[in-house]
Design an enzyme around this catalytic site. Structure first.
Site, PDB file in Angstrom:
ATOM      1  CG  ASP A 314      16.178 -11.498  53.284  1.00  0.00           C
ATOM      2  OD1 ASP A 314      15.472 -11.195  54.449  1.00  0.00           O
ATOM      3  OD2 ASP A 314      15.681 -12.312  52.500  1.00  0.00           O
ATOM      4  CG  HIS A 445     -15.907 -14.932  75.563  1.00  0.00           C
ATOM      5  ND1 HIS A 445     -15.069 -16.045  75.972  1.00  0.00           N
ATOM      6  CD2 HIS A 445     -17.045 -15.567  75.459  1.00  0.00           C
ATOM      7  CE1 HIS A 445     -15.889 -17.248  75.853  1.00  0.00           C
ATOM      8  NE2 HIS A 445     -17.210 -17.010  75.805  1.00  0.00           N
TER       9      HIS A 445
HETATM   10  P1  FAD Z   1      14.263  -9.197  48.694  1.00  0.00           P
HETATM   11  O1  FAD Z   1      12.734  -9.464  48.685  1.00  0.00           O
HETATM   12  O2  FAD Z   1      14.868 -10.514  48.192  1.00  0.00           O
HETATM   13  O3  FAD Z   1      14.399  -8.340  47.392  1.00  0.00           O
HETATM   14  C1  FAD Z   1      15.598  -7.775  46.675  1.00  0.00           C
HETATM   15  C2  FAD Z   1      15.405  -7.494  45.271  1.00  0.00           C
HETATM   16  O4  FAD Z   1      16.690  -6.649  44.872  1.00  0.00           O
HETATM   17  C3  FAD Z   1      15.006  -8.442  44.458  1.00  0.00           C
HETATM   18  O5  FAD Z   1      14.038  -8.358  43.608  1.00  0.00           O
HETATM   19  C4  FAD Z   1      16.340  -8.689  43.449  1.00  0.00           C
HETATM   20  O6  FAD Z   1      15.767  -8.856  42.081  1.00  0.00           O
HETATM   21  C5  FAD Z   1      16.943  -7.146  43.513  1.00  0.00           C
HETATM   22  N1  FAD Z   1      18.332  -7.293  43.220  1.00  0.00           N
HETATM   23  C6  FAD Z   1      19.280  -7.878  43.750  1.00  0.00           C
HETATM   24  N2  FAD Z   1      20.486  -7.435  43.450  1.00  0.00           N
HETATM   25  C7  FAD Z   1      20.270  -6.351  42.505  1.00  0.00           C
HETATM   26  C8  FAD Z   1      21.167  -5.656  41.767  1.00  0.00           C
HETATM   27  N3  FAD Z   1      22.382  -5.693  41.728  1.00  0.00           N
HETATM   28  N4  FAD Z   1      20.520  -4.625  40.917  1.00  0.00           N
HETATM   29  C9  FAD Z   1      19.188  -4.760  41.196  1.00  0.00           C
HETATM   30  N5  FAD Z   1      18.149  -5.277  41.560  1.00  0.00           N
HETATM   31  C10 FAD Z   1      19.021  -6.221  42.436  1.00  0.00           C
HETATM   32  N6  FAD Z   1       8.994 -13.628  55.108  1.00  0.00           N
HETATM   33  C11 FAD Z   1       8.049 -12.981  55.705  1.00  0.00           C
HETATM   34  O7  FAD Z   1       8.343 -12.114  56.595  1.00  0.00           O
HETATM   35  N7  FAD Z   1       6.868 -13.488  55.882  1.00  0.00           N
HETATM   36  C12 FAD Z   1       6.601 -14.724  54.811  1.00  0.00           C
HETATM   37  O8  FAD Z   1       5.531 -15.241  54.879  1.00  0.00           O
HETATM   38  C13 FAD Z   1       7.825 -15.105  54.050  1.00  0.00           C
HETATM   39  N8  FAD Z   1       7.522 -16.175  53.158  1.00  0.00           N
HETATM   40  C14 FAD Z   1       8.651 -16.421  52.209  1.00  0.00           C
HETATM   41  C15 FAD Z   1       8.071 -17.585  51.394  1.00  0.00           C
HETATM   42  C16 FAD Z   1       9.163 -18.158  50.582  1.00  0.00           C
HETATM   43  C17 FAD Z   1       9.225 -19.012  49.483  1.00  0.00           C
HETATM   44  C18 FAD Z   1      10.535 -17.370  50.338  1.00  0.00           C
HETATM   45  C19 FAD Z   1      11.668 -17.614  49.728  1.00  0.00           C
HETATM   46  C20 FAD Z   1      10.671 -16.187  51.433  1.00  0.00           C
HETATM   47  C21 FAD Z   1       9.666 -15.691  52.421  1.00  0.00           C
HETATM   48  N9  FAD Z   1       9.666 -14.705  53.109  1.00  0.00           N
HETATM   49  C22 FAD Z   1       9.102 -14.274  54.003  1.00  0.00           C
HETATM   50  C23 FAD Z   1      11.200 -14.104  53.380  1.00  0.00           C
HETATM   51  C24 FAD Z   1      11.163 -12.749  52.630  1.00  0.00           C
HETATM   52  O9  FAD Z   1      10.721 -12.875  51.346  1.00  0.00           O
HETATM   53  C25 FAD Z   1      12.285 -12.087  52.823  1.00  0.00           C
HETATM   54  O10 FAD Z   1      12.785 -11.723  54.108  1.00  0.00           O
HETATM   55  C26 FAD Z   1      12.206 -10.365  52.216  1.00  0.00           C
HETATM   56  O11 FAD Z   1      11.820 -10.583  50.692  1.00  0.00           O
HETATM   57  C27 FAD Z   1      13.427  -9.952  52.141  1.00  0.00           C
HETATM   58  O12 FAD Z   1      13.180  -8.357  51.649  1.00  0.00           O
HETATM   59  P2  FAD Z   1      14.575  -7.673  50.998  1.00  0.00           P
HETATM   60  O13 FAD Z   1      14.002  -6.342  50.529  1.00  0.00           O
HETATM   61  O14 FAD Z   1      15.700  -7.805  51.896  1.00  0.00           O
HETATM   62  O15 FAD Z   1      15.095  -8.379  49.811  1.00  0.00           O
END
Ligand code: FAD
Ligand code: NAI
Length: 466
Positions: A314, A445
């Site tokens: 993200d 089907h």
């Molecule tokens: P994240 O999952 O955001 O993880 C990043 C992690 O890094 C976090 O745990 C944070 O605590 C940690 N962090 C940040 N900065 C630091 C730091 N400096 N030091 C140590 N740790 C740190 N996507 C889907 O594909 N399907 C779904 O059904 C879906 N449903 C969702 C529902 C909701 C309510 C929300 C809010 C989001 C949803 N998403 C869904 C989106 C999905 O959650 C994100 O796209 C995904 O989690 C991104 O993954 P990531 O690894 O980039 O980051």
């Protein structure tokens, strides 16, 4: 590799991007650590996103089916009684099991889990809890968090003005819930509480819901949600919110300008998008700048402009989706290990887990037409025998292909199991399939995916069942 560094790879963040990158890196023989500031692994997705929201969606779907007469139609007469604490318990249990599962996988793969918040000291060094850790390669996988709306202050502890995290945990069903933002979160979580008995009003700035999706899908979804009882105030912007006790009063005005209007609710959900997490990371210390949207730009190997620092998920451009982050996690580890890691960003499915589900992959019809001539085939779920038998008449499947070559450019679906059906479309597109390839593939089907086959046949103007 790690003789001059503590680790070959250190990953910041354990969401679907970070934890998958860590496991793959370890599988490839790299000495790997993952820093996470949350108490549990799994990031937004497992803790407060994909998983808990699906737990509430799944459970509330059963409640709704019992309440809205769907089950009675099939000869199962029940009067449902909501046990909200039990519904929350199963959500919490799902999260616990899955986040614990990642901890198990880390142990199994010998990934070091460093608990704490990481901040760069230099391009190969981060500080966590006052200690420094060095790595030859550092991957930023810090994810995203809720975009705040000026004038509307979220306080998840009071359950009056909440973001998605608060909306997953409401201790009682609100009488009236206003959802600000008719995007994915607003529609999923708005659906949960509508099903459980709340009056839900969605206030959306644009004149249509679900930005980024195919135009036909947006229109049809709007109709279906209205029929289910959601109320929409489109083309409207919220300008402020005051809270007195347990009541929020929102001020709104037409997006194009005009008279103010107020709306009272006992719960307001702010879901106007998410923004990348880079605050406190110390990017300035390594000279790494973000773009206008706050994202970290990367090249095809997920390298940032700073040597030894990569980024995924993200926090970089692209759809904010767990499976996109996961695939980037695998790819970045493979690049670091000297292999070729590929993510086809043109074929990333997206799914809204409402009832029915809404899914798409590839280009919308509008985007495809900008690139040249297209052929479009559409098939209504009403004419799909399985959907009809299951009393699921809403929705359609749409296949968009290039006029000259028939290559499939995009597939869109609204159907009870659209999220499952879209995997076939993604696979077909990954292999460069034509609509004819899908049309001449034998489909079991009676199944919902037969509607995809028929939509592909409709591209040739030859569907059987309409
Ligand atoms: P994240 O999952 O955001 O993880 C990043 C992690 O890094 C976090 O745990 C944070 O605590 C940690 N962090 C940040 N900065 C630091 C730091 N400096 N030091 C140590 N740790 C740190 N996507 C889907 O594909 N399907 C779904 O059904 C879906 N449903 C969702 C529902 C909701 C309510 C929300 C809010 C989001 C949803 N998403 C869904 C989106 C999905 O959650 C994100 O796209 C995904 O989690 C991104 O993954 P990531 O690894 O980039 O980051
Ligand atoms: P979103 O971008 O999907 O929707 C936000 C909506 O808010 C848009 O329609 C936008 O026009 C509207 N908006 C923006 N400012 C506004 C304002 N001031 N007043 C009224 N409306 C306003 O963002 P959302 O729903 O917050 O989700 C964030 C991200 O999380 C999404 O990008 C999605 O990728 C991810 N997600 C994915 C899910 C899935 O895959 N099923 C489920 C939930 C979230």
């Amino acid at each position: 590799m790690a003789d001059t560094y503590d680790y070959d790879v250190l990953i910041i963040g354990s969401g679907p991007g970070g934890y998958v990158a860590a496991i793959r890196a370890a599988q490839l023989g790299l000495k790997t650590a993952c820093v996470e500031s949350r108490e549990t692994l799994g990031g937004t997705c497992l803790n407060v996103g994909c998983i808990p929201s699906k737990a509430m969606l799944h459970a509330s779907e059963y409640f709704d089916a019992a309440k809205n007469g769907m089950m009675a139609k099939m000869g199962v007469e029940v009067t449902p009684k909501l046990n909200l604490p039990a519904m929350h318990d199963q959500r919490i249990d799902a999260v616990k099991q899955l986040t614990g599962g990642i901890a198990f996988l880390f142990k199994k793969n010998k990934v070091d889990w460093i608990k704490g918040f990481a901040s760069f000291r230099d391009a190969h060094t981060v500080e966590v809890n006052g200690e420094t850790k060095t790595a030859k390669e550092i991957v930023i996988a810090t994810g995203s968090s809720v975009t705040p709306l000026p004038g509307v202050e979220v306080d998840n502890s009071k359950f009056v003005v909440v973001d998605s995290t608060g909306a997953l945990e409401l201790p009682k069903v609100p009488k009236t819930m206003v959802v600000i933002g008719g995007g994915v979160i607003g529609l999923e979580l708005g659906s949960v509480w509508r099903r459980l008995g709340a009056e839900v009003i969605v206030v959306e700035y644009l004149d249509q819901i679900l930005p980024g999706m195919d135009e036909d899908v947006r229109k049809e979804a709007h109709k279906i949600f209205k029929k289910q009882g959601l109320t929409f105030k489109l083309g409207t912007k919220v300008t402020g919110c005051t809270v007195k006790g347990k009541t929020a009063t929102l001020t709104m005005e037409p997006a194009a300008g005009g008279d103010n209007e107020t709306l009272e609710a006992d719960c307001v959900l702010v879901s106007i998008g998410r923004r990348p997490n880079t605050e406190g990371l110390g990017l300035d210390r390594i000279g790494l700048e973000t773009n206008k949207r706050g994202q970290i730009e990367v090249d095809g190997e997920f390298r940032t402009s700073i040597d030894g620092v990569r980024a995924i998920g993200d926090v970089i451009p692209g759809p904010m989706l767990a499976h996109k982050a996961e695939d980037e996690g695998i790819a970045v580890a493979e690049w670091i290990a000297g292999q070729t890691g590929i993510v086809n960003h043109a074929v990333i499915p997206s799914v809204v887990y409402t009832w029915p589900e809404i899914a798409g992959v590839g280009l919308t019809e509008e985007q495809a037409k900008e690139q040249g001539e297209v052929k479009v085939g559409k098939f209504p779920m009403l004419a799909n025998s399985r959907a009809k038998t299951n009393h699921e008449p809403d929705g359609f499947v749409k296949v968009i292909s290039e006029a000259d070559t028939d290559r499939v450019l995009g597939v869109w679906a609204i159907a009870s199991v659209a999220g499952t059906m879209i995997a076939e479309a993604a696979l077909a597109m990954e292999f460069g399939a034509t609509s004819e390839d899908i049309a001449y593939t034998c489909h079991a089907h009676p199944t919902h995916p037969e509607a995809l086959k028929e939509a592909a046949m409709a591209v040739q103007g030859k569907p059987i069942h309409v």
